[in-house]
Design a protein around this motif. Structure first.
Motif, PDB file in Angstrom:
ATOM      1  N   UNK A 103      14.849   7.362 -17.166  1.00  0.00           N
ATOM      2  CA  UNK A 103      13.396   7.586 -17.596  1.00  0.00           C
ATOM      3  C   UNK A 103      11.789   6.507 -16.433  1.00  0.00           C
ATOM      4  N   UNK A 104      11.227   7.280 -16.883  1.00  0.00           N
ATOM      5  CA  UNK A 104      10.049   6.767 -16.230  1.00  0.00           C
ATOM      6  C   UNK A 104       9.548   5.235 -15.919  1.00  0.00           C
ATOM      7  N   UNK A 105       9.825   5.094 -17.622  1.00  0.00           N
ATOM      8  CA  UNK A 105      10.090   3.305 -18.337  1.00  0.00           C
ATOM      9  C   UNK A 105      10.485   2.294 -17.286  1.00  0.00           C
ATOM     10  N   UNK A 106      11.842   2.954 -17.510  1.00  0.00           N
ATOM     11  CA  UNK A 106      13.055   1.971 -16.653  1.00  0.00           C
ATOM     12  C   UNK A 106      12.875   1.350 -15.243  1.00  0.00           C
ATOM     13  N   UNK A 107      12.542   2.860 -14.908  1.00  0.00           N
ATOM     14  CA  UNK A 107      12.350   2.794 -13.224  1.00  0.00           C
ATOM     15  C   UNK A 107      11.001   2.002 -12.622  1.00  0.00           C
ATOM     16  N   UNK A 108      10.627   2.328 -13.823  1.00  0.00           N
ATOM     17  CA  UNK A 108       8.692   0.978 -13.474  1.00  0.00           C
ATOM     18  C   UNK A 108       9.162   0.009 -13.763  1.00  0.00           C
ATOM     19  N   UNK A 109      10.415  -0.825 -14.299  1.00  0.00           N
ATOM     20  CA  UNK A 109      10.564  -2.193 -14.774  1.00  0.00           C
ATOM     21  C   UNK A 109      11.160  -2.730 -13.646  1.00  0.00           C
ATOM     22  N   UNK A 110      12.265  -2.199 -13.269  1.00  0.00           N
ATOM     23  CA  UNK A 110      13.858  -2.402 -11.722  1.00  0.00           C
ATOM     24  C   UNK A 110      13.523  -2.251 -10.710  1.00  0.00           C
ATOM     25  N   UNK A 127       1.853 -15.587 -12.929  1.00  0.00           N
ATOM     26  CA  UNK A 127       1.601 -14.453 -13.954  1.00  0.00           C
ATOM     27  C   UNK A 127       1.981 -12.945 -12.781  1.00  0.00           C
ATOM     28  N   UNK A 128       2.940 -12.191 -13.592  1.00  0.00           N
ATOM     29  CA  UNK A 128       3.793 -10.744 -12.679  1.00  0.00           C
ATOM     30  C   UNK A 128       2.343  -9.961 -12.810  1.00  0.00           C
ATOM     31  N   UNK A 129       2.841  -9.386 -12.475  1.00  0.00           N
ATOM     32  CA  UNK A 129       1.307  -8.039 -11.088  1.00  0.00           C
ATOM     33  C   UNK A 129       2.159  -7.197 -12.567  1.00  0.00           C
ATOM     34  N   UNK A 130       1.058  -6.256 -12.915  1.00  0.00           N
ATOM     35  CA  UNK A 130       1.117  -5.377 -13.421  1.00  0.00           C
ATOM     36  C   UNK A 130       1.369  -3.750 -12.314  1.00  0.00           C
ATOM     37  N   UNK A 131       2.080  -2.823 -12.502  1.00  0.00           N
ATOM     38  CA  UNK A 131       1.771  -1.630 -11.169  1.00  0.00           C
ATOM     39  C   UNK A 131       0.593  -1.111 -11.378  1.00  0.00           C
ATOM     40  N   UNK A 132       0.546  -0.919  -9.639  1.00  0.00           N
ATOM     41  CA  UNK A 132      -0.867  -0.518 -10.031  1.00  0.00           C
ATOM     42  C   UNK A 132      -0.786   0.672 -10.160  1.00  0.00           C
ATOM     43  N   UNK A 133      -2.382   1.066 -11.362  1.00  0.00           N
ATOM     44  CA  UNK A 133      -2.647   2.792 -12.091  1.00  0.00           C
ATOM     45  C   UNK A 133      -3.345   3.399 -11.097  1.00  0.00           C
ATOM     46  N   UNK A 134      -4.833   2.651 -10.857  1.00  0.00           N
ATOM     47  CA  UNK A 134      -5.260   4.126 -10.260  1.00  0.00           C
ATOM     48  C   UNK A 134      -5.348   4.050  -8.800  1.00  0.00           C
ATOM     49  N   UNK A 135      -6.080   4.879  -7.987  1.00  0.00           N
ATOM     50  CA  UNK A 135      -5.986   5.475  -6.296  1.00  0.00           C
ATOM     51  C   UNK A 135      -6.237   4.360  -5.932  1.00  0.00           C
ATOM     52  N   UNK A 136      -6.899   4.038  -6.052  1.00  0.00           N
ATOM     53  CA  UNK A 136      -7.692   2.139  -5.769  1.00  0.00           C
ATOM     54  C   UNK A 136      -6.382   0.824  -5.272  1.00  0.00           C
ATOM     55  N   UNK A 181       0.476  -0.988  -0.167  1.00  0.00           N
ATOM     56  CA  UNK A 181      -0.044   0.722   0.179  1.00  0.00           C
ATOM     57  C   UNK A 181       0.574   1.364   0.169  1.00  0.00           C
ATOM     58  N   UNK A 182       0.102   2.605  -0.492  1.00  0.00           N
ATOM     59  CA  UNK A 182       0.840   3.276  -0.672  1.00  0.00           C
ATOM     60  C   UNK A 182       1.570   3.964   0.692  1.00  0.00           C
ATOM     61  N   UNK A 183       3.281   4.414   0.556  1.00  0.00           N
ATOM     62  CA  UNK A 183       3.695   4.900   2.046  1.00  0.00           C
ATOM     63  C   UNK A 183       4.290   3.729   2.593  1.00  0.00           C
ATOM     64  N   UNK A 184       4.354   2.583   2.330  1.00  0.00           N
ATOM     65  CA  UNK A 184       4.792   1.149   3.127  1.00  0.00           C
ATOM     66  C   UNK A 184       5.724   0.697   2.609  1.00  0.00           C
ATOM     67  N   UNK A 185       6.889   0.020   3.165  1.00  0.00           N
ATOM     68  CA  UNK A 185       7.735  -0.569   2.562  1.00  0.00           C
ATOM     69  C   UNK A 185       7.126  -2.503   2.931  1.00  0.00           C
ATOM     70  N   UNK A 244      11.263   7.989  -9.101  1.00  0.00           N
ATOM     71  CA  UNK A 244      10.498   8.356  -9.886  1.00  0.00           C
ATOM     72  C   UNK A 244       9.757   7.433 -10.978  1.00  0.00           C
ATOM     73  N   UNK A 245       8.870   6.438  -9.716  1.00  0.00           N
ATOM     74  CA  UNK A 245       8.513   6.115 -11.007  1.00  0.00           C
ATOM     75  C   UNK A 245       6.621   6.362 -11.365  1.00  0.00           C
ATOM     76  N   UNK A 246       6.171   5.955 -12.115  1.00  0.00           N
ATOM     77  CA  UNK A 246       4.658   5.828 -12.920  1.00  0.00           C
ATOM     78  C   UNK A 246       3.694   5.910 -11.670  1.00  0.00           C
ATOM     79  N   UNK A 247       4.239   4.879 -10.780  1.00  0.00           N
ATOM     80  CA  UNK A 247       3.209   4.677  -9.432  1.00  0.00           C
ATOM     81  C   UNK A 247       3.785   4.830  -7.777  1.00  0.00           C
ATOM     82  N   UNK A 248       3.124   5.154  -6.901  1.00  0.00           N
ATOM     83  CA  UNK A 248       4.100   5.386  -6.409  1.00  0.00           C
ATOM     84  C   UNK A 248       4.416   4.216  -4.977  1.00  0.00           C
ATOM     85  N   UNK A 249       4.472   2.504  -5.127  1.00  0.00           N
ATOM     86  CA  UNK A 249       4.759   1.512  -4.011  1.00  0.00           C
ATOM     87  C   UNK A 249       5.737   1.182  -4.729  1.00  0.00           C
ATOM     88  N   UNK A 250       5.746   0.336  -3.486  1.00  0.00           N
ATOM     89  CA  UNK A 250       7.157  -0.639  -2.915  1.00  0.00           C
ATOM     90  C   UNK A 250       6.984  -1.634  -3.258  1.00  0.00           C
TER      91      UNK A 250
END
Length: 872
Positions: A619-626, A104-113, A50-54, A651-657
């Protein structure tokens, strides 16, 4: 006593030169580092928190289900994800086949929910227990320490080390049934005073459930208060004998900041700009020290670890001290007297013995040193422990017990040697990209002691209070003028050090005697220095105290030599990416995961990078996938590794660990082997795993020095159906294997696949590398197998000595490189001493100093005979 002048003093030029003013921050530009990111192997995202958590405290049950902590989530998340918790990833199980194809690999969380909750590939996060839950019949709250009279520690005003119960980290499960479906969950909480919760949990048809009624806060037991309690309990380990090992991450332990040494302080004639937080431990309201130093000195500095002085006064109340500095709203500077905690009681590995009993008992392993320990890694030999320390400019440590730890009837009798790492290869200091640089390590012995000995030294400082800070370091009577006395004491301590504890002079005298006489040749009263002031002592003798946020460390539970120990460096900057020291690499703020092959005695000598995080500027796409800032890590039984993020401000497109599953590349290794002169031995050629099967390949095994040993024969193992005869070179330096698995005898997912055996003959005393070069290695689908080759070592021992050995070559009975079995009968006995004595001047002895230099002075002498006798 330094005269107090009520004027600002200039910080020393030494402090400016060393650059310790901003210790612990990731500063500077992060450029485009080659090889960042890099993954040697593959990985997949299993969960996001969840957002803010390690993601902290990963644990995998025997049935393959996964558990982790929801640490400090944002209070803005929807319930229940706004509260710290521990939960199970329901719906997912590892199959332990070495492959990531069970999810199956989890997609990054995109929505606020989605960003406000925990997400799991193919499942849900089911919470077992949360911060503040009533437990133990309502007498306690989960994650909340209490004073002896039952007052919740969170009810006091003053500095706190985070919200109480908000930082659950380590989780380890101790089963009480044979199936591993019922037992106790032990959870650390990073707070001060420290917290270890024991929660009964069990698995039924509907999943895992917790029993809050039967849970307890171990720190509230009297047995914990008797040792001072614990502090900032972070990650940990489950020992090979089944006891939880909690690491005290006491960031406030540095006595000098950054790369500074105690020698720098003495040379400068002042500690201004150089001292760390430890100097101000017993200061009234210690968290105000930075502002106080700013008032005193023109060029103030931030003492490393100063923020972790928060909660020290709460530690005193937890122990039973009178809360004299409380006025109902704010914390005052009125000093705390009796009951103030001893700074040397924190920063250790805490074992919870008898974990399933009604009264689990804590034991602090003082002989393992004192640091901001993130976690230990206990090896299957039950003697060797690796220890990582969080923060900037920290050491990497190893402890080796004299005997297996569980063999001691009383854990306080555990005795062993504490080591610290020095990085030795020049390539580590050439500002190259971390992806391209292995770190070669040698281990420096700091000292040998038992837990009981160190405990006796610690007790010498038990009665030091905040009143002592004032009365030792100020001329003004604090009871008459507290403000003036406190300012005087702050100035005196900043310049000359805190005289209440181990002094600068004692540290330097220990280092001087160490240099002259070795770790066992120091005065008795100085033996305490490396155990109470571990980081400062390590710096003083030239160790590489430069590691940055060395956090997770683990190996497979039943690791054998040839398996890997993994080490997570959450951020590679500060001491590892500067312009001085043994480690000078390009910075990668995304961090690096290293692995080290375990050698025959569970030693390690090389850290190789296998996962390199991204640059902050990517760039964001690299950081998202690493993976970013890998903190805790856990090695599964099949060799895969869970990587837990604490990603910071990337600088990911999502804030979650995220929680990643790392699938390492296949390792092709050839055994290390010891042979006698004119004797023979064998080395196995082994693949660590073949996730997609093995179709065939071509491999050459080579010896570097044929004057030490030669290859005399080779053969395939039975699973290989089609093979060309092994081809041995005329000089015995190489053998080539070419083979195919026609009938799929080697199945996909197989591990520790033995391919061939190499026969070796010893020629003369010495060592030579034995390497495996891969020309081709293919999977069942025709794809090339991603493979890493690992080098072994052939050690050829000295020749037989005189007639007393009956023509048998000596042997190394304990694998330490010394040949105790002088007469070659396979054991150490009195006749070995006699043979060495009688032939001490013979060529077979004098030309093999490394084999018989038992006193480690670089030559053969009669003291070597005495040392060998002492080993009997």
């Amino acid at each position: 006593m330094v005269e107090f002048t009520r004027r600002k003093l200039m910080a020393t030029s030494a402090a400016a030169a060393i650059g310790v003013g901003a210790v612990g921050t990731a500063s500077g530009d992060d450029g485009d580092t080659p090889g960042a990111p890099t993954v040697r192997g593959s990985l997949d995202r299993l969960a996001t928190t969840a957002r803010g958590a390690e993601v902290t405290g990963p644990f995998v049950f025997e049935n393959g289900e996964v558990l982790f902590s929801l640490q400090h989530p944002s209070r803005e998340n929807p319930s229940p994800y706004d509260t710290a918790a521990v939960g199970v990833l329901a719906g997912h199980r590892f199959e332990f086949d070495g492959r990531n194809d069970e999810f199956d690999e989890l997609e990054p969380p995109r929505s606020n929910e989605a960003q406000g909750r925990v997400q799991v590939a193919g499942g849900e996060y089911e919470i077992l227990v949360q911060e503040g839950d009533e437990i133990n019949g309502g007498a306690e709250r989960w994650g909340h320490p209490q004073t002896p009279d039952g007052t919740d520690i969170g009810s006091f005003v003053g500095s706190q080390y985070g919200d109480v119960g908000y930082n659950p980290d380590m989780n380890f499960f101790v089963p009480t049934d044979e199936e591993g479906l019922e037992g106790y969950l032990f959870t650390n909480n990073e707070t001060s005073p420290g917290c270890i919760s024991r929660t009964p949990i069990s698995r039924g048809d509907d999943g895992w459930d917790a029993d809050p009624e039967g849970a307890m806060e171990l720190e509230n037991r009297e047995s914990f208060r008797e040792i001072g309690g614990t502090r900032i309990n972070c990650y940990g380990d489950l020992s090979p004998w089944g006891t939880p090992m909690s690491a005290e991450e006491d960031y406030s332990h540095p006595r000098v900041s950054g790369s500074a040494t105690v020698g720098d302080v003495v040379e400068a004639g002042s500690g201004v700009g150089l001292r760390g937080a430890a100097a101000f431990w017993n200061r009234p309201n210690p968290t105000e020290i930075t502002d106080a130093l700013d008032e005193l000195f023109d060029e103030s500095w931030y003492p490393q670890g100063g923020w972790a002085l928060s909660g020290v006064e709460l530690q005193a109340y937890y122990l039973g001290a009178d809360p004299v500095d409380q006025d109902g709203e704010t914390n005052t500077t009125e000093p705390i007297g009796d009951g103030y905690p001893n700074r040397y009681r924190y920063g250790y590995i805490v074992e919870v013995t008898e974990p399933a009993s009604a009264e689990p008992t804590p034991v602090k392993h003082y002989a393992m040193g004192r640091a901001a320990f993130e976690c230990p890694g206990f090896m299957p030999d039950e003697r060797t422990v690796y220890l990582t320390s969080d923060g900037a400019n920290k050491g990497f440590y190893k402890f080796v017990a004299d005997e297996p730890i569980p063999s001691y009837d009383d854990r306080m009798d555990v005795r062993g040697t504490l080591y610290v790492a020095r990085v030795t290869n020049e390539a580590a200091a050439k500002n190259d990209p971390p992806a391209e640089v292995d770190l070669e390590i040698e281990w420096i012995a700091l000292g040998t002691a038992s837990n009981a000995e160190v405990a006796s030294w610690i007790a010498d400082y038990d009665d030091i209070t905040q009143i002592d800070y004032l009365e030792t370091h100020a001329e003004t009577d604090w009871e008459t003028d507290l403000e003036t006395a406190l300012a005087e004491a702050d100035e005196t301590v900043a310049i000359g050090g805190n005289r209440d504890y181990v002094t600068d002079e004692e540290v330097l005298e220990w280092a001087s005697q160490y240099e002259a006489n070795g770790p066992d040749g120091v005065d008795e009263e100085l033996r305490r220095v490396p155990f109470l002031e571990t980081r400062a002592a390590a710096k003083a003798v030239g160790a590489s105290v430069e590691f940055r946020k060395a956090e997770g460390i683990d190996a497979v539970d039943d690791a054998d030599p040839g398996d890997f120990l993994y080490v997570g460096i959450s951020e590679l900057n500060d001491g590892m990416a500067d312009e001085s020291g043994d480690i000078r690499m390009d910075r990668v703020d995304g961090g690096v995961v290293y692995r080290a092959e375990l050698e025959s005695d569970y030693d390690i000598s090389t850290l190789e990078p296998v996962v390199v995080g991204p640059d902050a500027t990517d760039r964001e796409s690299i950081v998202d996938a690493a993976p970013i800032n890998v903190d805790n890590l856990l090695v599964l039984d099949d060799g895969r590794v869970l990587l837990c993020e604490d990603k910071g401000s990337f600088g990911r497109s999502y804030p979650n660990d995220a929680l990643w599953v790392y699938e390492p590349p296949t390792s092709l290794s050839v055994d290390s082997v010891a042979v006698g002169q004119e004797a023979t031995g064998t080395a196995e050629l082994t693949l660590s795993s073949v996730p997609d099967g093995l179709a065939g390949g071509r491999v050459t095994v080579s010896l570097e020095h044929t004057d030490v040993a030669e290859i005399t024969g080779a053969s395939y193992h039975g699973a290989i159906e089609l093979a060309a005869d092994p081809t041995i070179s005329a000089d015995g330096s190489t053998v080539e294997f070419q083979f195919a698995d026609l009938d799929d005898e080697i199945q996909p997912g197989a591990t520790n696949v033995r391919l061939a055996t190499v026969e070796l003959e010893g020629i003369s005393a010495g060592t030579t590398d034995i390497t495996a070069d891969i020309h081709a290695l293919d999977a069942d689908d025709g794809s090339a197998i991603d493979t890493r080759s690992h080098t072994g070592v052939v050690v050829t021992g000295p020749p037989p000595i005189g007639d007393g050995s009956g023509g048998r070559p000596p042997t190394d009975v304990d694998g330490d490189g010394l040949y105790e079995d002088v007469n070659g009968n396979g054991r150490l006995d009195y006749d070995d001493v006699v043979v060495l004595f009688e032939h001490i001047e013979s060529d077979s002895v004098t030309l093999n100093v490394d084999a018989y230099d038992f006193n480690d002075n670089g030559r053969i002498d009669y003291d070597d005979v005495a040392e060998l006798y002492d080993e009997l």
